[in-house]
Design a protein around this motif. Structure first.
Motif, short mmCIF file in Angstrom:
data_model
loop_
_atom_site.label_atom_id
_atom_site.label_comp_id
_atom_site.label_asym_id
_atom_site.label_seq_id
_atom_site.Cartn_x
_atom_site.Cartn_y
_atom_site.Cartn_z
N VAL A 32 -26.65 -42.88 46.42
CA VAL A 32 -27.94 -42.56 46.43
C VAL A 32 -28.50 -42.45 44.97
O VAL A 32 -28.02 -42.97 44.08
N ASN A 33 -29.35 -42.05 44.94
CA ASN A 33 -30.33 -41.91 43.73
C ASN A 33 -30.49 -40.84 43.99
O ASN A 33 -31.08 -40.50 44.30
N ILE A 34 -30.65 -40.04 43.03
CA ILE A 34 -30.44 -38.51 42.61
C ILE A 34 -30.95 -37.86 40.93
O ILE A 34 -30.02 -38.30 40.35
N ASP A 35 -31.94 -37.66 41.79
CA ASP A 35 -32.73 -37.21 39.42
C ASP A 35 -32.54 -38.52 38.64
O ASP A 35 -32.07 -37.68 37.86
N GLY A 36 -32.48 -39.38 39.41
CA GLY A 36 -32.81 -40.36 38.34
C GLY A 36 -31.32 -41.20 38.18
O GLY A 36 -31.70 -41.91 37.60
N LYS A 37 -30.44 -40.70 38.59
CA LYS A 37 -28.89 -41.31 38.61
C LYS A 37 -28.63 -41.60 39.48
O LYS A 37 -28.78 -41.20 40.90
N ASP A 38 -27.34 -42.88 39.39
CA ASP A 38 -27.25 -43.39 40.82
C ASP A 38 -26.16 -42.14 40.75
O ASP A 38 -25.54 -41.96 39.43
N ALA A 39 -25.85 -42.13 41.94
CA ALA A 39 -24.38 -41.32 42.34
C ALA A 39 -23.63 -41.69 43.96
O ALA A 39 -24.92 -42.31 44.46
N SER A 40 -22.86 -40.72 44.16
CA SER A 40 -22.04 -40.73 45.48
C SER A 40 -22.07 -39.69 45.95
O SER A 40 -21.39 -38.72 44.93
N PHE A 41 -21.84 -39.54 47.56
CA PHE A 41 -21.44 -38.68 48.49
C PHE A 41 -20.53 -38.69 49.32
O PHE A 41 -20.70 -40.16 49.80
N TRP A 42 -20.17 -37.44 50.23
CA TRP A 42 -19.45 -38.02 51.11
C TRP A 42 -20.33 -37.39 51.61
O TRP A 42 -20.48 -36.19 52.07
N TYR A 43 -20.09 -37.61 53.18
CA TYR A 43 -20.77 -37.00 54.54
C TYR A 43 -19.21 -37.30 55.40
O TYR A 43 -18.43 -37.78 56.00
#
Lengths: 187, 219
Positions: A161-172
């Motif tokens: 994802v991109n969150i708050d202008g930064k690329d990041a990763s999540f688990w669902y």
């Protein structure tokens, strides 16, 4: 006296950081590129994969196949394993569904599929038919889901994802239906 | 400033740098892809009743039947008519493995290379093949203990010796191929690792099938 100590410290740090700079340069990883491998014939033929229509599980035991039937302005997508229909979706004709390469969970019990409908991308996790993309958008309305790439384990989908202008990763987590933000980005 | 005033900080600065260098070299030379198991046990290890740990969760390894392997090998490989030297290429940038015999592409597959430690680049040779082994490493939340890791092909060269324990192998604990995931090894889908395992040559005195790893992973 103070001036002398200052000069000594200055000289120490110049030598120290200069040495660190040389040290770091020698430790710099210089991976070989195709230009370095002069005597090696590197592959030039790339066989494109077509993952959308079917995908075998990593252990080879199950194959998920997508079948489409168009009637009028609607297309019905059916996802089957052998003769068992595991998931179906009917969409407008100009929509598209597909099977991602890493569709199967490592234990072959779950899978996810991708839908593109009116410019919106959705991902459905089966069983349960969670629209993971929609759940993410509801939970993090200002973030952008870039891609669901695969499974970190048997119930954890990996979201880039991109969150708050930064690329990041999540688990669902399919089991708890919750999102877990990771400290590392999984490119 | 006197001569002592100049030489002392230079000596201290250089000593500190040399100490850091020595510590770094020691760490590199004792590094192993699987920090606990490394290459301690080079016997085939099948533990069908064990449970693994990965990401802090239990993982069920695949059951392995060694008696069925001989029959599997011929089924997996099918008809082999290609000639020439066998060679494996791993492109870290695209996370793709290509296996060639001469100019004939035998297989192409997505892989997962090093995320927590880079997969080394260069020209290697497979030095041992193990149908299955246990891999253990990491610490804290990153600790993993994985029995029955299938179709393991350890590779090395003069700069990246066998003792560092890098290998190509099947991975049953994740399905995120095409993206870096490992501690340095080249993870493969089990079906791909199986096919590659039976195709590669048995390592001889001068090593086995060559492996070239190149490019830069996006980690």
């Amino acid at each position: 006296m103070v001036k002398r100590i200052f000069r000594l410290l200055l000289l120490f740090f110049v030598v120290f950081f200069g040495g660190i700079g040389v040290f770091l340069y020698t430790q710099k990883d210089q991976p070989k590129t195709t230009a370095d491998l002069e005597n090696v014939k590197l592959p030039t033929v790339v066989v494109a994969e077509s993952p959308d229509a079917s995908q075998t599980s990593p252990d080879g035991k199950r194959t998920l196949t997508m079948k489409t039937v168009t009637s009028g302005d609607l297309t019905t997508y059916s996802f089957t394993d052998s003769s068992n229909v595991l998931f179906t979706k009917t969409l407008p004709k100009d929509s598209k569904m597909g099977i991602p390469i890493n569709t199967w969970s490592p234990d072959d019990k779950n899978f996810f599929v991708k839908e593109t409908n009116s410019g919106v991308t959705n991902y459905y996790a089966v069983p349960g038919e969670d629209n993971v993309a929609d759940l993410f958008r509801q939970k993090y309305p200002t973030a952008t889901l870039q891609e669901i790439t695969g499974w970190a384990d048997r119930t954890l989908l990996i979201l880039n994802v991109n969150i708050d202008g930064k690329d990041a990763s999540f688990w669902y987590d399919l089991a708890s239906k919750s999102f877990i933000r990771l400290s590392n980005r999984f490119n | 400033m006197s001569r002592k005033d100049v030489l002392l900080p230079i000596f201290l600065g250089l000593s500190t740098v040399v100490l850091l260098f020595v510590v770094s070299m020691y760490k590199q030379n004792t590094f192993c892809a699987n920090s606990v198991s490394c290459v301690k046990n080079l016997n085939v290890s099948v533990e069908n009743d064990s449970v693994g740990i990965f990401n802090g969760r239990e993982v069920t390894p695949p059951k392995i039947d060694l008696t069925a392997d001989a029959e599997r090998a011929s089924k997996v490989l099918g008809d082999q008519t290609a000639t020439g030297e066998k060679h494996i290429y791993v492109d870290l940038a695209t996370q793709t493995l290509y296996a060639y015999q001469g100019n004939t592409l035998f297989m192409q597959a997505y892989v997962s290379t090093g995320k927590w430690h880079p997969t080394p680049t260069g020209d290697f040779k497979i030095w041992i093949k193990l149908r299955a082994t246990r891999m253990t490493g990491g610490s804290g939340a990153d600790f993993y203990d994985l029995p029955n890791v299938p179709f393991v092909m350890f590779f090395g060269n003069a700069e990246v010796p066998a003792s560092m324990g890098f290998s190509l192998h099947g991975a049953y604990w994740h399905d995120n191929f095409g993206h870096p995931m490992s501690h340095g090894c080249v993870n493969m889908r089990q079906v791909d690792a199986e096919k590659l395992f039976y195709w590669t040559d048995e390592p001889g005195a001068s090593g086995g099938t060559p492996v070239t790893i190149y490019g830069q992973a996006n980690i």
